[in-house]
Design an enzyme around this catalytic site. Sequence first.
Site, PDB file in Angstrom:
ATOM      1  N   ASP A  71       0.866  -1.191   0.000  1.00 47.28           N
ATOM      2  CA  ASP A  71       0.000   0.000   0.000  1.00 47.28           C
ATOM      3  C   ASP A  71       0.896   1.232   0.000  1.00 47.28           C
ATOM      4  O   ASP A  71       2.114   1.142   0.207  1.00 47.28           O
ATOM      5  CB  ASP A  71      -0.878  -0.057   1.259  1.00 47.28           C
ATOM      6  CG  ASP A  71      -1.918   1.046   1.273  1.00 47.28           C
ATOM      7  OD1 ASP A  71      -2.264   1.567   0.207  1.00 47.28           O
ATOM      8  OD2 ASP A  71      -2.380   1.387   2.385  1.00 47.28           O
TER       9      ASP A  71
ATOM     10  N   GLU B  99       2.550   4.828  -4.106  1.00 46.78           N
ATOM     11  CA  GLU B  99       2.537   5.763  -5.264  1.00 46.78           C
ATOM     12  C   GLU B  99       3.876   6.443  -5.443  1.00 46.78           C
ATOM     13  O   GLU B  99       4.210   6.732  -6.609  1.00 46.78           O
ATOM     14  CB  GLU B  99       1.408   6.787  -5.077  1.00 46.78           C
ATOM     15  CG  GLU B  99       0.011   6.209  -5.150  1.00 46.78           C
ATOM     16  CD  GLU B  99      -0.354   5.350  -3.938  1.00 46.78           C
ATOM     17  OE1 GLU B  99       0.205   5.593  -2.850  1.00 46.78           O
ATOM     18  OE2 GLU B  99      -1.167   4.426  -4.087  1.00 46.78           O
TER      19      GLU B  99
ATOM     20  N   ASP C 117      -9.051   3.660  -1.874  1.00 49.30           N
ATOM     21  CA  ASP C 117      -9.998   4.077  -0.828  1.00 49.30           C
ATOM     22  C   ASP C 117     -11.319   4.597  -1.386  1.00 49.30           C
ATOM     23  O   ASP C 117     -11.589   5.792  -1.383  1.00 49.30           O
ATOM     24  CB  ASP C 117      -9.348   5.139   0.054  1.00 49.30           C
ATOM     25  CG  ASP C 117      -8.150   4.572   0.796  1.00 49.30           C
ATOM     26  OD1 ASP C 117      -8.030   3.324   0.858  1.00 49.30           O
ATOM     27  OD2 ASP C 117      -7.335   5.348   1.295  1.00 49.30           O
TER      28      ASP C 117
HETATM   29  C1  GLC Z   1      -4.705   3.337   2.950  1.00 51.28           C
HETATM   30  C2  GLC Z   1      -5.203   2.124   2.175  1.00 51.28           C
HETATM   31  C3  GLC Z   1      -6.223   1.395   3.013  1.00 51.28           C
HETATM   32  C4  GLC Z   1      -5.608   1.010   4.349  1.00 51.28           C
HETATM   33  C5  GLC Z   1      -5.095   2.262   5.072  1.00 51.28           C
HETATM   34  C6  GLC Z   1      -4.344   1.921   6.338  1.00 51.28           C
HETATM   35  O1  GLC Z   1      -5.708   4.255   3.095  1.00 51.28           O
HETATM   36  O2  GLC Z   1      -5.706   2.475   0.937  1.00 51.28           O
HETATM   37  O3  GLC Z   1      -6.678   0.249   2.329  1.00 51.28           O
HETATM   38  O4  GLC Z   1      -6.534   0.366   5.143  1.00 51.28           O
HETATM   39  O5  GLC Z   1      -4.210   2.953   4.202  1.00 51.28           O
HETATM   40  O6  GLC Z   1      -3.261   1.110   6.078  1.00 51.28           O
END
Ligand code: GLC
Length: 815
Positions: free
Chosen positions: A405, A408, A482
């Site tokens: 995650d 980017e 998200d």
């Molecule tokens: C980001 C991700 C989400 C995750 C959060 C905490 O917002 O997109 O899926 O739960 O981070 O790690």
Amino acid sequence: MESSEAIRPEKMGPLVMTETWNTPGSVESWERSESIYIVRGERAGIAFVFLNDEIFRMKLFHGQVPDLTTTPAVLAESCIPHLFPVEEDEDQLVFTTSCIRLIIEKTSFLIRVENLAGEVIMQQNLTSWNPRGASHAEYDMQPDSHFYGLGEKSSFLDKRGERYTNWNTDVFAPHLPEIEALYESIPLLIHMHGELAYGLFLDNTGRSDFDMRSHGVAFTVGCSTGAYDIYFINGPEMKDVVKRYTALTGRIALPPKWSIGYHQSRYSYMNQQEVLQLARTFREKNIPCDVIYLDIHYMDEYRVFTFDPVNFPEPQKMIAELGELGVRIVPIVDPGVKKDPKYEVYKEGVLNKHFCRKLEGDIFFGEVWPGISAFPDFSDSRTAEWWGDLHKYYTDLGIQGIWNDMNEPAVFNESKTMDLDVMHFNDGRPVTHEEYHNLYGMMMSKATYEGLAEHMAGERPFVLTRAGYAGIQRYAAVWTGDNRSFWEHMAMAMPMVLNMGLSGLAFAGPDIGGFAHHTSAQLLVRWTQMGVFFPYCRNHSSIGTLRQEPWSFGEEVEGILREFIGLRYRWMPHIYNLFHEAEDCGLPVIRPLILEYPRDPHVTNLCDQFLLGDNVLIAPVYRPDTDHRSVYLPEGCWLDYWDGEVHEGGKHILAAAPLHIMPMYVKAGSFTAEGPLKQYAQEEMEETVIFHLYGAKAEKDFTASFTLYEDDGHSFAYRKGAYSQIAVEAKGTGDGLLLNWFYKTDAYKPPREMLRFALCYPFFSADDVDGLPEISLDELKEGRKGWARNGKSGAILIQVPDERSGGELRIRAGN
Ligand code: GLC
């Protein structure tokens, strides 16, 4: 006293920036250098490289010699130049392959592609660049032009009238049609006009833009930095473009079966007891589930490659207990490494120069979950290997999947990412982050995938990523970030994931139920009904929102969710077969109707229903309090999956959809393959496969065929040939049906004795099946050879031994 600062230009009012755009001018000469054609204009040149009869590359260059290195998106083995005949006259240079003609007009440097019948497929009118390093080109757009692809973008399926930017961005909110950039950048545009389709892939990892809105009769494709390096990919069908684009940038690696099961996630399951209790609840309630995700709270103050000593004191024990229940964990791993001199990963990263730096040598620090953090430079193979190796920490615990995650990369600052002047080592060809940005996430997932594979002794790894670039499909599944628990976001997930599929990302899906905001009983039901037919199937929700595990809204909802999640498991052989097809030829698991019915004007922008493979039509309900919806059925005869009602296609119908039903249709004369209802993909049981043939007819012109791919579902042995493929065929004989099957290859032997066939909603009733005994449904379930009628659905069920030599059955129609 004032210094000269008093007269800084910006204090004198807004700067007027004049943009001058240059064009190459007329063609002055051309030459062939090995297998590359170099066409020089007055002010710049374009190098043309033919990769085969259907794909060529055009790269704008300045100076004498073009640099023809590619980004990691393009597979080296697909990028071998080929020679084709060139003809030249006063006005034109013409290259001819067995399928297309590339014509370069000498005076204008206009570039046109025609098919051999002389129809214009693509016309590029002007390539230009400005002194600030941006380049773009303009392409003809027709009144009947439609646009697809571009990976993960908001809005509808057809991108005509839209403008998008490719710049991987952490957009917590809003995911609206006007948002031009999300987490992934796939600069592939598929342009369809009339009966022709082609693709343009701009291989540029900096900021690029595709504008199908602003120029009336043209669209533009441009980039702000780096090279204008574009691939023309011929059709003529959209399917051809998708197959060819994925041959160029790679196809998904067949995922382990457990990774296409149902996944449960939450930001965050806070401790070991909660995770174990969750797994037990799934099993107690008989709701299938393969994976529970560990979001950031599993870590010790968000340090990657650690477990929190208080809340997750015994990860090994937890994982073993989960293993007994058939549940795996997939922990999150973000790129930000906490700045902490006592933390081994950070120390190692600093000492061995693994972190991204400015040119002057300072490490770039940015704030993310762990506070001030450094970011590995995955463009350096040495660092990628180090990072990959760190995953031994997880594989030693038995973990086989990782969730990438914030890659980017996301940084909590104004630009939302790394400073543009950070340098990436890029294995000795340093580039700025401005030029490299969109590749960062993909290179992280590549390092992760390769590291896991290295330490998993022949088992297939699973990586999930938020960010990516063209080619990411080779390493990771992609979820769409998200989203929110809005009906609108459920609806938007369809065109988004469908276009991702057309852009090579066959393994993709949204957070089911919605991540942020609060889901509701109905939204969770409708979203799960749709989500179990998406390639990637995970329910995930944010901290501070209503819980959305399948039992969160009472028994009725729980019952419906159990049914639909169960359906995904029963359909696993079919879905897995489609994953195999995606690995084999690049076609996506779920498809917009336009891919299968390109001549049907009703489907150019149809994206509130989709196809699973080529024959199952899924029409989700995506509005609250709705118990009917309009469904468009394309040509052919379609059977309602639930009650067998027959519909002639080529028209809209009104489908009844009470909460427990999502409208689904199967094309008459086609097969699906189902298996046993498991609680998790690798649950050991007899792998009975049931070939469902829909709408069989006794007439002689009736035929249907299907091939099912099977392997062990978890290792790479299939790459060495350990798989099987059963071909099934049905033919009308006038007085019934002839069913035959044979193993095309049988190196993998599934654990089963019997094969089953189900003639669903046949157009005739059977009074004999090859002399087999007619038995009861219970006897059939017990594994007896014979045939039975399912009174409820009218299906004819046949069970025979699964012999390697295949078999043949004559089904005689009754009166
Ligand atoms: C980001 C991700 C989400 C995750 C959060 C905490 O917002 O997109 O899926 O739960 O981070 O790690």
